[in-house]
Enzyme design. Structure first.
Site, PDB file in Angstrom:
ATOM      1  N   SER A 266       0.812  -1.211   0.000  1.00  0.00           N
ATOM      2  CA  SER A 266       0.000   0.000   0.000  1.00  0.00           C
ATOM      3  C   SER A 266       0.845   1.261   0.000  1.00  0.00           C
ATOM      4  CB  SER A 266      -0.875   0.016   1.259  1.00  0.00           C
ATOM      5  OG  SER A 266      -1.505  -1.222   1.443  1.00  0.00           O
ATOM      6  N   SER A 304      -4.126  -3.464  -2.251  1.00  0.00           N
ATOM      7  CA  SER A 304      -3.541  -2.197  -1.808  1.00  0.00           C
ATOM      8  C   SER A 304      -4.466  -1.408  -0.901  1.00  0.00           C
ATOM      9  CB  SER A 304      -3.217  -1.324  -3.021  1.00  0.00           C
ATOM     10  OG  SER A 304      -1.886  -1.504  -3.424  1.00  0.00           O
ATOM     11  N   ASP A 306      -4.496   2.206  -0.605  1.00  0.00           N
ATOM     12  CA  ASP A 306      -3.921   3.430  -1.164  1.00  0.00           C
ATOM     13  C   ASP A 306      -4.808   4.615  -0.780  1.00  0.00           C
ATOM     14  OD1 ASP A 306      -2.214   1.633  -2.283  1.00  0.00           O
ATOM     15  OD2 ASP A 306      -2.843   1.946  -4.355  1.00  0.00           O
TER      16      ASP A 306
END
Lengths: 401, 212
Positions: A266, A304, A306
């Site tokens: 991430s 991820s 993010d």
């Protein structure tokens, strides 16, 4: 001292530190920032420090925990983790700022985002750490918030996963580390690479961590600055691009060891600006960081977490006024003017990620797991073959000597 | 300036004269359950502002109403712009579509451009209610399965989004007529007055008293 392209390619990474064009940041042995080595991302000029701290009032502090080696013993180590604290301004707990965010793939945690989504404000420092330390850091931040008759604010804590190198289950980040990061925050140069929350992070299969960059805005927004800080722990090696060059394809070796255990993870992106923007405009700005992220090769994979968070320091809202008063006033740029801020957000995010890679060093962690740093000499040669290496000069606004 | 226009085939909420100078107003909307008959919302999603009249009519006529809104926007500025009535905001209602009269678009555009026409809502089930809040006011307009909240309290888009949540109808929209967003010289900023939380809570409570 400016180096030409040939000279740059004749030196190895370990020699580079001694040939610096200026003092970029507290030094990391054998490493230099991308721009100092001739990598020039985008077309806007960086600020004096090429760091998030170029936005007046923003300070950054790290607490880095790195102890032990050998086999993992939960609770004992090895420890490769930490906390990074970003203060939007020193009085953030008493004077809120407009804030926005985006999350291109939200398999992660950033606390306080409901508050950002519904109230559009930030009222605490932003802390970045590892996944299993979010509760501890959040709890410690609460101590620093005012406790009176006004409603409580939500602390903002983001995380990425450092378990490939760190004894994450051991929960080694403690209250004193959080306070050290908060109280040690300063302006000026920002230490990058394997520090603070970025200590144990991996980026495109190389050692990742903390990176930062900034941009001065061009006319008619000149006078305003935008800065970015990332905790980079994302990306697949084959996808890594630096300034558009497929560096990841060209460096197939130097994989994490054992490679199969280093999963995609991430990134956390913090954007600061002193341009006057309202909360919904900051949501828009946060979305543009994703373009910079994508230019380094991220596709915000399914695993991820993010997150991009953006705040403006131009409007300070006293907390009593926010909660109690009938009304307060906020300044905002004309909507049609904010295009250059989008460009700055994308450029600075891209360069901050590259700086994280350039400044991180080899790291061995739990169970002998090894993550190599991006090999700078090879990277520079690859960039040069694609004609994306330029002589580095102070005149480019690289760094403050 | 707030005009409600009722025609046999649609209702229109005019937030400003059709030909006002380039200007936008902070806005938010909320769709509940499976409501999806909305055209022109992308610019709201991006800029959180509105410069078009709100056109409400049977869902089957949504495309035609949008087309009429485009005609109005072109009439304001051949290039159209987000502060000159583009894109039209059309709310498709869950009600049967009547047969359109000939020259229906002309009729609609004439009504929108009329400087004198004032028409209360007359369609069955529609209602309009206004509350005074100190020096300010809040108006609720229910048209079909849509609720529009209109106020002169200075609110930012996220605050307007919270006002939308008061309504239980499938579609709700909230707009403030306070401090419209005007074009500025390059690099200049404008200052907006924003209601504090306590004031917003009083507004939300007043909205709640006006029914679900």
């Amino acid at each position: 001292m400016a180096l030409n392209r040939r000279e740059l390619l004749q030196i190895g990474p370990l020699a580079i530190a001694g040939l610096a064009t200026g003092n970029p940041a507290p030094s990391v042995a054998g490493r230099q920032r991308a721009r100092q080595l001739g990598v020039r991302i985008g077309r806007l000029q960086p600020g004096a420090w090429n760091a998030i701290t170029d936005v007046p009032g923003v300070t950054v502090g790290h607490a880095t925990l790195s102890e032990g080696s050998g086999d993992l013993v939960v609770g004992r180590g090895p420890v490769r983790t930490g906390v990074t604290a970003v203060w939007p301004h020193a009085g953030i707990v008493n004077e809120y700022l407009p804030c926005g965010f985006d999350m291109p793939n939200a398999n992660g945690e950033v606390t306080g985002l409901v508050q950002t989504a519904r109230l559009g404000i930030l009222g605490s420092p932003i802390c970045l750490t590892n996944t299993s330390s979010v509760g501890m850091v959040y709890d410690t931040l609460l101590e620093r918030l005012p406790s009176d008759d006004l409603p409580a604010i939500e602390p903002v804590v983001g995380e990425t996963w450092d378990a490939f190198l760190n004894d994450i289950e051991g929960r080694h980040v403690r209250r004193e580390h959080v306070l050290a990061a908060l109280d040690g925050a300063t302006g000026g140069a920002v230490v990058e690479g394997c520090v603070g929350g970025g200590t144990g992070m991996i980026c495109y299969g190389f050692k990742g961590g903390i990176g930062t960059a900034s941009r001065h805005l061009p006319p008619p927004l000149d006078g305003y600055t935008l800065g970015v800080l990332v905790q980079a722990n994302h990306g697949a090696r084959e996808l890594l691009r630096i300034d558009g060059v497929p560096v990841g394809e060209a460096i197939g070796d130097l994989r994490p060891e054992p490679d199969e255990a280093a999963a995609l993870n991430s990134i956390l992106v913090v954007i600061a600006t002193d341009a006057p923007l309202l909360d919904y405009q900051l949501d828009r700005l946060a979305r543009r960081a994703v373009h910079g992220l994508a230019k380094t090769g991220s596709i915000s994979g399914n695993s991820s977490g993010d997150f991009t968070l953006a705040f403006s320091t131009a409007n300070r809202i006293p907390r009593r006024m926010f909660w109690r008063d009938a009304a307060y006033h906020l300044a905002s740029l004309e909507q049609f003017d904010i295009g250059p801020l989008f460009e700055a957000a994308a450029e600075a995010t891209e360069e901050a990620i590259v700086n994280a890679l350039f400044m991180a060093t080899d790291m061995e962690g739990r169970d002998g797991h090894l993550v190599h740093a991006l090999p700078l000499e090879r990277t520079l040669k690859i960039l040069d073959r694609h004609r994306r290496l330029f002589p580095a000069t102070k005149a480019e606004g690289d760094v403050r000597a | 300036m707030l005009r409600l226009i009722t025609l046999p085939f649609c209702r229109v909420v005019m937030l400003a004269p059709w030909n006002e100078p380039p200007r936008r107003r902070f806005v938010a909307y909320r769709c509940r359950n499976a409501f999806r008959r909305l055209l022109g919302h992308a610019v709201i999603d991006e800029f959180a502002t509105l410069s078009s009249p709100v056109l409400l009519g049977p869902a089957a006529l949504a495309g035609k109403l949008y087309d009429a809104g485009l005609s109005l926007a072109h009439r304001r500025d051949p290039e159209m712009a987000v502060d000159l009535g583009w894109p039209p905001l059309v709310v498709g209602l869950d009600e049967p579509a009547p047969a359109l009269p000939t020259r229906w678009q002309d009729l609609l555009l004439e009504a929108l451009a009329s400087p004198v026409l004032e028409s209360e809502l007359t369609a069955g089930g529609d209602r309009r209610e206004r509350r005074t809040l100190g020096l300010n006011w809040l108006e609720r307009v229910d048209v079909g399965d849509a609720t529009l909240w209109i106020t002169d309290v200075g609110l930012l888009p996220k605050q307007l989004g919270r006002l939308c949540e008061v309504s239980a109808r499938p579609f709700s929209l909230a707009v403030t007529l306070s401090q419209p967003v005007a074009r500025l010289p390059a690099g200049r900023s404008a200052t907006f007055t924003v209601a504090g939380e306590e004031r917003l809570q009083r507004l939300l409570a007043a909205a709640g008293e006006m029914g679900p």
